[in-house]
Design an enzyme around this catalytic site. Structure first.
Site, PDB file in Angstrom:
ATOM      1  CG  ASN A  59      -2.312  -0.060   1.021  1.00 53.37           C
ATOM      2  OD1 ASN A  59      -3.094   0.264   1.874  1.00 53.37           O
ATOM      3  ND2 ASN A  59      -2.709  -0.480  -0.159  1.00 53.37           N
ATOM      4  CB  SER A  80      -2.738   3.812   4.014  1.00 55.03           C
ATOM      5  OG  SER A  80      -2.436   3.533   2.667  1.00 55.03           O
ATOM      6  CB  CYS A  81      -6.745   0.665   1.437  1.00 54.94           C
ATOM      7  SG  CYS A  81      -5.636   0.769   0.045  1.00 54.94           S
ATOM      8  CB  ILE A  82     -10.741   3.150   4.294  1.00 50.47           C
ATOM      9  CG1 ILE A  82      -9.704   3.866   5.163  1.00 50.47           C
ATOM     10  CG2 ILE A  82     -12.077   2.979   5.028  1.00 50.47           C
ATOM     11  CD1 ILE A  82     -10.254   4.915   6.076  1.00 50.47           C
ATOM     12  N   GLY A 125      -7.094   2.345   7.161  1.00 51.55           N
ATOM     13  CA  GLY A 125      -6.492   3.648   7.410  1.00 51.55           C
ATOM     14  C   GLY A 125      -5.282   3.614   8.327  1.00 51.55           C
TER      15      GLY A 125
END
Lengths: 204, 161
Positions: A154, B28-30, B93
């Protein structure tokens, strides 16, 4: 964004060759540290859709140890050295002179040792880059995380995600002669950096 | 498990009971889930970035909170969910690597969480559960038979929010 990545076959070859020498330097460094032969495959240089990058290391929920370094200079980017959990433990055992199988989780010293390995590999790799391109690139201090591959990747992908939907990845797989260690070394140039690198190499 | 539907990064899927929607390895993605308890229709959106207006053109609106969420909402409504019954749960996140001089991009997890909450508010959708922040990755899934949102981490195992 695709226009930025319209590389000719020759340019891809040039990148692959740089990656090859860079990874060769890194493999030699690693081999000297752990006193074992390290093999590597021919680097993959490819433009891949962002969401498929985690599949290169076994899928987004594979547990890996990642050492991350930011690259500063005229052609900024990110370096990520990924080891499957088992390989990372094996490498720690080797580095720390422990019996194989002894490491079951990473303590502060273990993490520090792995970060140092990441540091040395990145330094060796970027040296080769400098030889070819005369672009000086400096790695940041390393950071380490043990987690799901998708989550760790990510960090790299988000920056590219702001620019487009694909990533240019230069990826090499390392394998120790006793099969105990396999790792993936990623150099992911920031979107604008690729042009800088290509024009410095001077291949059309 | 019947009908396990995988949601990739920068993607969303909608479905109906008894399906389960799952997304692996969020950093960090949601993962934003929507669920209508009556019709048992729901969706899962995996966003990477908070704001499409701060990025260059992309072919993929599902990558951003501001453009991805309305798409998923439209699709669950089209399937027969009711906007007033829809509830949202979010997880993800994280900041995976702690750097002393963390740049904006390193803190994208926190910015993602803020952006998602704002967009839920804008659409008057109730946020009933949240598991965001931290420094670890998550695998999230929503079971559309009952709306259970499961969050799995490597250190703490699986929990339901």
């Amino acid at each position: 964004m695709s226009e930025e990545f319209n590389l000719s076959a020759n340019q891809l070859d040039a990148l692959r060759e740089i990656g090859n020498v860079g990874a060769g330097n890194s493999a030699t460094a690693l081999s000297q540290i752990i006193n074992r032969r390290i093999d590597m495959n021919v680097p993959k240089v490819a433009l891949v859709p962002l969401d498929t990058v985690p599949d290169l290391v076994g899928g987004p929920d594979t547990i890996v140890v990642g050492v991350f370094l930011r690259v500063y200079g005229k052609a900024p980017g990110n370096i990520l050295f990924l080891l499957p959990q088992k390989s990372a433990f094996y490498l720690v055992d080797t580095l720390m002179g422990k019996k194989h199988g002894e490491t079951e989780k990473l303590d502060f010293m273990d993490e520090s040792a792995l970060m140092e390995i990441g540091n040395i590999l990145a330094g060796a790799y970027l040296n080769a880059f400098f030889t070819f391109t005369q672009i000086s690139m400096l790695p940041s201090i390393p950071a380490l995380a043990m987690d799901m591959a998708g989550a760790i990747l990510n960090v790299v992908l988000v920056q590219l995600g702001q620019m487009g939907d694909t990533a240019m990845v230069i990826e090499t797989e390392f394998l120790s002669e006793d099969d105990g260690i396999n790792g993936h070394f990623f150099l992911v140039p920031d979107p604008g950096s690729l042009e800088t690198i290509i024009s410095a190499v001077g291949v059309e | 498990m019947p009908d396990l539907i995988r949601v990739g990064m920068a993607d969303y899927k909608v479905g109906q009971s008894p399906a389960t929607l799952i997304s692996y390895g969020l950093g960090s993605c949601i993962g934003v889930s929507l669920y209508d308890p009556q019709t048992k229709i729901g969706g899962l959106l995996h966003i990477m970035l908070p704001d499409s207006t701060q990025a260059r053109a992309s072919d993929n609106p599902a990558k951003f909170a501001d453009t991805g969420f309305p798409l998923m909402l439209k699709d669950v409504l089209k399937m027969g969910a009711s906007q007033s019954r829809l509830v949202a749960k979010i997880a993800g996140g994280a900041q995976m690597f702690a750097f002393a001089n963390a740049t904006d991009i390193m803190r994208v997890g926190a910015r993602n969480a803020e952006a998602v909450k704002k967009i839920l508010k804008d659409h008057r959708i109730r946020l009933i559960a949240e598991d965001t922040g931290g420094t670890y990755g998550r695998t999230v899934s929503i079971d559309l038979t009952n709306g259970a949102y499961k969050v799995k981490t490597i250190d703490k195992g699986e929990k339901e929010i």
